[in-house]
Write an enzyme that holds these catalytic residues in place. Sequence first.
Site, PDB file in Angstrom:
ATOM      1  CG  ASP A  39       2.788   2.907  -6.148  1.00  0.00           C
ATOM      2  OD1 ASP A  39       3.526   2.600  -5.293  1.00  0.00           O
ATOM      3  OD2 ASP A  39       3.909   3.985  -6.586  1.00  0.00           O
ATOM      4  CG  ASP A  47       0.166  -0.453  -3.581  1.00  0.00           C
ATOM      5  OD1 ASP A  47      -1.327   0.327  -4.168  1.00  0.00           O
ATOM      6  OD2 ASP A  47       0.970   0.724  -3.291  1.00  0.00           O
ATOM      7  CG  ASP A 219       2.068 -19.926 -13.327  1.00  0.00           C
ATOM      8  OD1 ASP A 219       1.890 -19.249 -13.964  1.00  0.00           O
ATOM      9  OD2 ASP A 219       3.063 -21.022 -12.995  1.00  0.00           O
ATOM     10  CD  GLU A 274      -0.291 -20.562 -17.330  1.00  0.00           C
ATOM     11  OE1 GLU A 274       0.394 -19.679 -18.630  1.00  0.00           O
ATOM     12  OE2 GLU A 274       0.469 -20.516 -17.162  1.00  0.00           O
TER      13      GLU A 274
HETATM   14  C1  GLC Z   1       2.872 -18.940 -16.668  1.00  0.00           C
HETATM   15  C2  GLC Z   1       2.367 -17.700 -16.246  1.00  0.00           C
HETATM   16  C3  GLC Z   1       3.905 -16.734 -16.524  1.00  0.00           C
HETATM   17  C4  GLC Z   1       5.064 -17.417 -15.799  1.00  0.00           C
HETATM   18  C5  GLC Z   1       4.899 -18.844 -15.806  1.00  0.00           C
HETATM   19  C6  GLC Z   1       5.779 -19.589 -14.484  1.00  0.00           C
HETATM   20  O1  GLC Z   1       3.184 -19.371 -17.716  1.00  0.00           O
HETATM   21  O2  GLC Z   1       1.222 -16.492 -16.589  1.00  0.00           O
HETATM   22  O3  GLC Z   1       3.262 -15.114 -16.516  1.00  0.00           O
HETATM   23  O4  GLC Z   1       6.086 -17.170 -15.806  1.00  0.00           O
HETATM   24  O5  GLC Z   1       3.785 -19.512 -15.633  1.00  0.00           O
HETATM   25  O6  GLC Z   1       5.266 -19.342 -13.277  1.00  0.00           O
END
Ligand code: GLC
Length: 553
Positions: A39, A47, A219, A274
């Site tokens: 920060d 940030d 994500d 992910e």
């Molecule tokens: C993914 C992210 C996590 C988030 C979720 C919803 O798993 O890594 O942190 O809560 O998606 O966006």
Amino acid sequence: MSPTDPNTADRSPAARKMADPAWWTTCVAYQIYPRSFCDTTGNGIGDLAGIRAHLDHLSWLGVDAIWLSPFFTSPMADAGYDVADFCDVDPLFGDLDEFDQLLSEAHQRGLKVIIDWVPNHTSIEHPWFAESRSSTDNAKRDWYVWRNPGPSGEPPNNWTESLTFGPAWTTDDTTGQAYLHCFLPEQPDLNWDHPAVEAALHDTLRFWLDRGVDGFRMDVVHLIGKDPDLADVAPELVGLPQVVLNNRPETHERLRRIRSLIDAYPGDRMAIGEIYLLDTEQVASHYGSNDELHLCFNFPPLFAKFDAESWRTVMDDTVASLDPIGAWPTWVLSNHDNPRHATRYAKGQEPNDAAARARAAAVLLLTLRGTPFVFAGEELGLTDAEVPEGRRHDPAGRDGCRAPIPWDATPNHGWATGTPWLPWPPEATARNVDTLRQDPNSILWLYREVLALRRSRPALRVGDLQRWDLHPDVLAFRRGTGHDALLVLVNMGNDDLDVHLDLDPDAARDPDPDHRPSWTMVCSSVEGVTDPATTAVVWSSRLRRNEAVILGQ
Ligand code: GLC
């Protein structure tokens, strides 16, 4: 003309791939959770300026790319994974100019920049959702997934959301219909069946590609295709969050369109998904035929114990699922969603053994075949913070691993004045960047040395991996390409061992021991790194418990 004359060199795609593999296959990426990095303003939240201030440190450490978790406009119900504007920076973190500056300063140092992209849902405060919820005939109504609740107000199906394990539906008073949310009620799912949603999300990719980002971490991107019938999950699966169950054909065509969009940009841009499915073969399908995601996260290794048999299994599963389709693996031990591996591997261990395990894990992560992701702070050996009830933020209890990074030993650990949003991790006075940089035997230097080794040794960057069964407690593998070969041994058992390398498939089997190749210690997680050029020692065959060694010839 010499064979390497650029005018006559083989420029076929195959030759180029051999000579010049894509940066995202040879890089080591470093995940920054912006809220927790540094920060500079005194509001207790890290940030973008704090990241800029420490780029030199990341260059010193020797990582090649940074992945920034979300810094977009957000009411922060899920610490930024609830996005209210995909194309702007939340004032907590800075502004677009600050981002451009960060990107350019990272690029000046040769660091690639990967940003998070959250395509499955928005914040409840996103203007699209505000419109969508306003009436059943709003033009954006179908940008989200709305259904009538059951006669007694029950949810339209039995899906479970992933963060608090409640129902994945919330009934909205304005129209009396329920909207789908695979995460918090503050994170309504977008309806990717609607072409305008796909187009709008593609525009958000273009916005950042035009600004010059090198890639996206996508994500829970396997959620963008859903069962059009929204059918109930089978009774035996009720209670499991939809995120681990949703494996749909619709996703793949959408990923192919995303891939085309990204590949059309100059400069080797990339996408890593992910894919939160817990079966590596299912994860692998999201690479497509090299026409979907460039890389996928694969979580079974993150959940594996510090145990040689568990690691043999996850390594073999990875090879079995990815090799046949020519897909490149990734490896992660820690991230912002799970207890840090230094915490997990320490369970039931004495402090010395716990610290030794974190060091051995560094050697393992950085010598595997594939792209490793280091979560900021693991290079300090950080464990999770104890977060007292009054200071908790995350409804899913993930605060501990998100503790702020300590930069020095002062009371504010290099953060601007003010109390950071979460408590410091344990031992911050000893485990901080400044203090560990002064100690060449520290875990920080171990990471730096193995990162340097990875850069300088083709065997580690691009070599094959051959695993072999040396001893039940020892994870053993050989990395090699051309004339470059290294052996990696990790003793994950409780005892020191004498290890004989006769089982190494490449070791000469000359009956005369003097003619057998001797293995030189290139690095030990216990000893710190031995510079082979100056202080190489012939390996003594002794592998201490929780020790990882890298051997060369
Ligand atoms: C993914 C992210 C996590 C988030 C979720 C919803 O798993 O890594 O942190 O809560 O998606 O966006």
